[in-house]
Design a protein around this motif. Sequence first.
Motif, PDB file in Angstrom:
ATOM      1  N   LYS A   1       0.831  -1.209   0.000  1.00  0.00           N
ATOM      2  CA  LYS A   1       0.000   0.000   0.000  1.00  0.00           C
ATOM      3  C   LYS A   1       0.856   1.246   0.000  1.00  0.00           C
ATOM      4  CE  LYS A   1      -2.135  -1.373   3.647  1.00  0.00           C
ATOM      5  NZ  LYS A   1      -1.303  -2.570   3.956  1.00  0.00           N
TER       6      LYS A   1
ATOM      7  N   GLN B   1       0.433  11.557   0.363  1.00  0.00           N
ATOM      8  CA  GLN B   1      -0.728  11.431  -0.509  1.00  0.00           C
ATOM      9  C   GLN B   1      -0.544  12.064  -1.886  1.00  0.00           C
ATOM     10  OE1 GLN B   1      -4.313  10.349   0.496  1.00  0.00           O
ATOM     11  NE2 GLN B   1      -2.915   9.058   1.678  1.00  0.00           N
TER      12      GLN B   1
ATOM     13  N   ASN C   1      -2.564  -0.919  -2.795  1.00  0.00           N
ATOM     14  CA  ASN C   1      -3.698  -0.183  -2.248  1.00  0.00           C
ATOM     15  C   ASN C   1      -3.337   1.280  -2.044  1.00  0.00           C
ATOM     16  OD1 ASN C   1      -5.840  -2.159  -1.794  1.00  0.00           O
ATOM     17  ND2 ASN C   1      -4.406  -3.114  -0.366  1.00  0.00           N
TER      18      ASN C   1
ATOM     19  N   ARG D   1      -4.071   4.215   0.064  1.00  0.00           N
ATOM     20  CA  ARG D   1      -4.684   4.505   1.358  1.00  0.00           C
ATOM     21  C   ARG D   1      -5.151   5.950   1.365  1.00  0.00           C
ATOM     22  NH1 ARG D   1      -3.728   1.666   6.219  1.00  0.00           N
ATOM     23  NH2 ARG D   1      -5.407   2.197   7.650  1.00  0.00           N
TER      24      ARG D   1
ATOM     25  N   LEU E   1      -7.595   7.511   3.472  1.00  0.00           N
ATOM     26  CA  LEU E   1      -7.810   8.136   4.784  1.00  0.00           C
ATOM     27  C   LEU E   1      -9.022   9.059   4.817  1.00  0.00           C
ATOM     28  CD1 LEU E   1      -4.060   9.020   5.415  1.00  0.00           C
ATOM     29  CD2 LEU E   1      -5.276   6.992   6.191  1.00  0.00           C
TER      30      LEU E   1
ATOM     31  N   SER F   1      -8.140   2.000  -0.005  1.00  0.00           N
ATOM     32  CA  SER F   1      -8.257   1.773   1.430  1.00  0.00           C
ATOM     33  C   SER F   1      -8.763   3.036   2.105  1.00  0.00           C
ATOM     34  CB  SER F   1      -6.886   1.389   2.009  1.00  0.00           C
ATOM     35  OG  SER F   1      -6.964   1.160   3.395  1.00  0.00           O
ATOM     36  N   SER F   2      -9.564   2.853   3.155  1.00  0.00           N
ATOM     37  CA  SER F   2     -10.153   3.977   3.897  1.00  0.00           C
ATOM     38  C   SER F   2     -10.848   4.939   2.934  1.00  0.00           C
ATOM     39  CB  SER F   2      -9.085   4.707   4.713  1.00  0.00           C
ATOM     40  OG  SER F   2      -8.575   3.872   5.715  1.00  0.00           O
TER      41      SER F   2
ATOM     42  N   GLN G   1      -9.936  -2.003   1.118  1.00  0.00           N
ATOM     43  CA  GLN G   1      -9.542  -2.266   2.499  1.00  0.00           C
ATOM     44  C   GLN G   1     -10.096  -1.147   3.371  1.00  0.00           C
ATOM     45  OE1 GLN G   1      -5.420  -2.806   3.448  1.00  0.00           O
ATOM     46  NE2 GLN G   1      -5.212  -4.668   2.268  1.00  0.00           N
ATOM     47  N   ASN G   2     -11.132  -1.455   4.126  1.00  0.00           N
ATOM     48  CA  ASN G   2     -11.705  -0.510   5.076  1.00  0.00           C
ATOM     49  C   ASN G   2     -11.827  -1.183   6.435  1.00  0.00           C
ATOM     50  OD1 ASN G   2     -12.006   1.410   3.039  1.00  0.00           O
ATOM     51  ND2 ASN G   2     -14.131   1.863   3.538  1.00  0.00           N
TER      52      ASN G   2
END
Length: 305
Positions: free
Chosen positions: A78, A95, A120, A122, A124, A162-163, A181-182
């Motif tokens: 990730k 990010q 992944n 992420r 957020l 994710s998130s 992916q959460n």
Amino acid sequence: MSTPTAPFAGRTVLRVGYGALQLERLHDRRGDAVALLRRAVELGVNHVDTAQFYGFGFANDVIREALRPEDGVLVVTKVGADPDPGGRMPLRLAQRPEQLRASVEDNLRSLGVDQLPVVNLRRLDTGPGLRPEGDQVVDLDDQLAVMTALRDEGKIGAIGLSSVTLAGLRRALPAGIACVQNAYSLVSRDDEDMLRLCVAEGIAWVPFFPLGGNFPGMPKVTEEPAVRAVAESLGVTPAQVGLAWLLHHAPNVLLIPGTTDAAHLEANMAASKITFDAAALAALDAVESRSSEVPIGPTGDKDKT
């Protein structure tokens, strides 16, 4: 009970894999960390989840040493954060598109591969954990553009999220999403609509915090009376019941529980063999869902707002 395997990124994987985050606890016992991963492979694990920021690269180094091409293990990593050994927290957000590209390159180097099968992003945007601020607030389309470019270049095989929010996932679907992916568990089912969308779209659902409780204020699956009662009746642990419920709940669920203990690893794997009768499943389905939203500020403190 649904099949113990499921499709993921063009492969077929065992529905219980291994999450490498906890490997950093074996930093001073590298041999034990390698042996644990070898044991996972012996048990059939062919899906390992990692990140360069896990243990400042230690997890990736162990994976590189322990896993062999003939093992056929799908290694998922990730991006969206980088190691920050000198900071107040062990990681910093990363990010921006150029940071995502740099993080992919870091993972390629540390894992010693030419392509990362699944990466992944992420985001957020939701769930417990950090929230982006300042120049770390980046439009999803800009991030997907660099992730897609990396896939076109052959450095990434598939893209995960994710998130992410339901709106974010819908926005990302045209890019081709392999998994989400959460944070999700029996006691925190905020994302039920997103899970249904993933089932419909053939996207793997890989819940983190599958037993809840990783931050103060989050509910814990293993403390639920119904979970404990079902566990006692079946002669298994509450944790195994929590994992087994996830596998029963939807056919696209893939689990990545982490541990540093071989016996615990075997117990996690055994969760895929647990079956529930109608009464037990009804009792578990009736457990109240509470939100897993526990934002953590950039300094590591729980958000007071």
